[in-house]
Design a protein around this motif. Structure first.
Motif, mmCIF file in Angstrom:
data_model
loop_
_atom_site.group_PDB
_atom_site.id
_atom_site.type_symbol
_atom_site.label_atom_id
_atom_site.label_comp_id
_atom_site.label_asym_id
_atom_site.label_seq_id
_atom_site.Cartn_x
_atom_site.Cartn_y
_atom_site.Cartn_z
ATOM 1 N N ALA A 150 1.036 -1.204 0.085
ATOM 2 C CA ALA A 150 0.027 0.069 0.052
ATOM 3 C C ALA A 150 0.686 1.155 0.115
ATOM 4 O O ALA A 150 2.003 1.192 0.741
ATOM 5 C CB ALA A 150 -0.890 -0.095 1.362
ATOM 6 N N PRO A 151 0.504 2.288 -0.761
ATOM 7 C CA PRO A 151 1.265 3.491 -0.576
ATOM 8 C C PRO A 151 1.331 4.034 0.729
ATOM 9 O O PRO A 151 0.561 4.104 1.352
ATOM 10 C CB PRO A 151 0.512 4.374 -1.589
ATOM 11 N N THR A 178 -6.938 5.251 12.447
ATOM 12 C CA THR A 178 -7.222 5.389 11.230
ATOM 13 C C THR A 178 -8.197 6.420 11.039
ATOM 14 O O THR A 178 -8.872 6.921 12.134
ATOM 15 C CB THR A 178 -8.018 4.022 10.775
ATOM 16 N N ASP A 179 -8.371 7.302 10.076
ATOM 17 C CA ASP A 179 -9.395 8.237 9.722
ATOM 18 C C ASP A 179 -10.255 7.863 8.623
ATOM 19 O O ASP A 179 -11.200 8.559 8.058
ATOM 20 C CB ASP A 179 -8.861 9.491 9.499
ATOM 21 N N VAL A 183 -4.249 4.827 7.521
ATOM 22 C CA VAL A 183 -3.958 4.325 8.834
ATOM 23 C C VAL A 183 -2.493 4.273 9.179
ATOM 24 O O VAL A 183 -1.722 4.360 8.152
ATOM 25 C CB VAL A 183 -4.512 2.602 8.694
ATOM 26 N N ARG A 184 -2.400 4.698 10.653
ATOM 27 C CA ARG A 184 -1.156 4.830 11.297
ATOM 28 C C ARG A 184 -0.843 3.728 12.351
ATOM 29 O O ARG A 184 -1.760 3.143 12.955
ATOM 30 C CB ARG A 184 -1.244 6.138 11.763
ATOM 31 N N TRP A 204 -0.080 4.514 5.911
ATOM 32 C CA TRP A 204 -0.335 3.960 4.603
ATOM 33 C C TRP A 204 -1.658 4.436 4.205
ATOM 34 O O TRP A 204 -2.724 4.786 5.014
ATOM 35 C CB TRP A 204 -0.507 2.398 4.531
ATOM 36 N N ALA A 205 -2.106 4.714 2.964
ATOM 37 C CA ALA A 205 -3.151 4.847 2.298
ATOM 38 C C ALA A 205 -4.041 3.372 2.570
ATOM 39 O O ALA A 205 -3.573 2.484 2.246
ATOM 40 C CB ALA A 205 -3.162 5.095 0.874
ATOM 41 N N LEU A 206 -5.362 3.743 2.963
ATOM 42 C CA LEU A 206 -6.131 2.495 3.440
ATOM 43 C C LEU A 206 -6.711 1.762 2.299
ATOM 44 O O LEU A 206 -7.402 2.273 1.667
ATOM 45 C CB LEU A 206 -7.118 3.087 4.370
ATOM 46 N N PRO A 207 -6.170 0.424 1.999
ATOM 47 C CA PRO A 207 -7.152 -0.280 1.072
ATOM 48 C C PRO A 207 -8.415 -0.395 1.180
ATOM 49 O O PRO A 207 -8.868 -0.289 2.382
ATOM 50 C CB PRO A 207 -6.247 -1.534 1.140
ATOM 51 N N THR A 208 -9.290 -0.404 0.230
ATOM 52 C CA THR A 208 -10.688 -0.411 0.240
ATOM 53 C C THR A 208 -11.062 -1.538 0.974
ATOM 54 O O THR A 208 -10.930 -2.618 0.897
ATOM 55 C CB THR A 208 -11.229 -0.264 -1.074
ATOM 56 N N GLY A 209 -11.908 -1.167 1.862
ATOM 57 C CA GLY A 209 -12.759 -2.554 2.731
ATOM 58 C C GLY A 209 -11.842 -2.837 4.155
ATOM 59 O O GLY A 209 -12.423 -3.779 4.651
#
Length: 223
Positions: A150-151, A178-179, A183-184, A204-209
């Motif tokens: 994930a980015p 997470t927002d 996610v951190r 990271w950018a949060l993967p969908t779902g």
């Protein structure tokens, strides 16, 4: 306690899927046997009267976890679970030793306290209370695995009124937030053990779902 992969396991669907895909049961021979009466006598000789029934709890822990193995991103290697109770006079407290076995001698393992707390460290050291339970460790490994590729983002960007904790994976030294979009993960376990000079702080950018959306007004990150 049901076996950790039998419903209802108490794990999130994310962690269950992680274990089903990457965990293996019964790979490590589990031959630990004990006489309940003798073990309770040894507990009394070491600690006097003890609260609850640690021997019954041992059986529950072994029923749920013993023999399970998986590649742990948190430990950085394959681990397997094999909690046992071996009280001796002079022990500072009751603990379930060898709850988390690493596969190399240089990696710390973990034992459990009576309340389920996962204490990470090496034999003869006090260790660090990192997670409230083995389930929390599994949830952390599931998240870390899911976030591979994930980015990555600036951790400071995961802040603001929509941020909330991820309690099922968080512990005293390993915390998640997470927002709903990112996610951190902030971890100080290895710093407290003396194995790392700096804490791990990644986002990271949060993967969908992967995590549910954060509710409005959840609050900012604690200092």
């Amino acid at each position: 306690m049901p076996y950790v992969l039998d419903p209802p396991s108490g794990l999130t669907a994310r962690a269950t899927a992680f274990l089903r895909a990457h965990g293996r049961a019964g790979v490590v021979p589990v031959a630990y046997e004990h006489d309940d009466i003798e073990l309770r006598q040894r507990l009394f000789e070491a600690f006097g009267p003890v609260p609850g029934d640690p021997v019954a709890l041992l059986r529950e822990l072994r029923q749920r976890y013993a023999g399970l193995s998986w590649p742990s991103p948190f430990f950085g290697e394959q681990v397997f679970l094999d909690p046992l109770l071996d009280p001796e006079p002079g022990d500072p407290r009751i603990e379930f030793r060898y709850a988390v076995h690493p596969t190399t001698a240089g990696c710390p393992g973990a034992h459990l306290l009576l309340d389920g707390t996962v204490v990470i460290g090496r034999a003869g050291e006090p260790g660090v209370a990192a997670f409230p339970s083995l389930d929390h460790l599994i949830e952390t490994d599931a998240l870390l695995h899911s976030l591979r590729g994930a980015p990555e983002l600036d951790p400071a960007a995961v802040d603001g009124p929509a941020v909330r904790p991820v309690p099922e994976a968080s512990g005293p030294t390993s915390r998640w937030w997470t927002d709903g979009r990112a996610v951190r993960h902030l971890d100080t376990t290895w710093v407290e053990l003396g194995d790392s000079p700096l804490p791990t702080d990644r986002a990271w950018a949060l993967p969908t779902g992967l995590l549910p959306a954060a509710p409005e007004g959840s609050g900012r990150l604690p200092a």
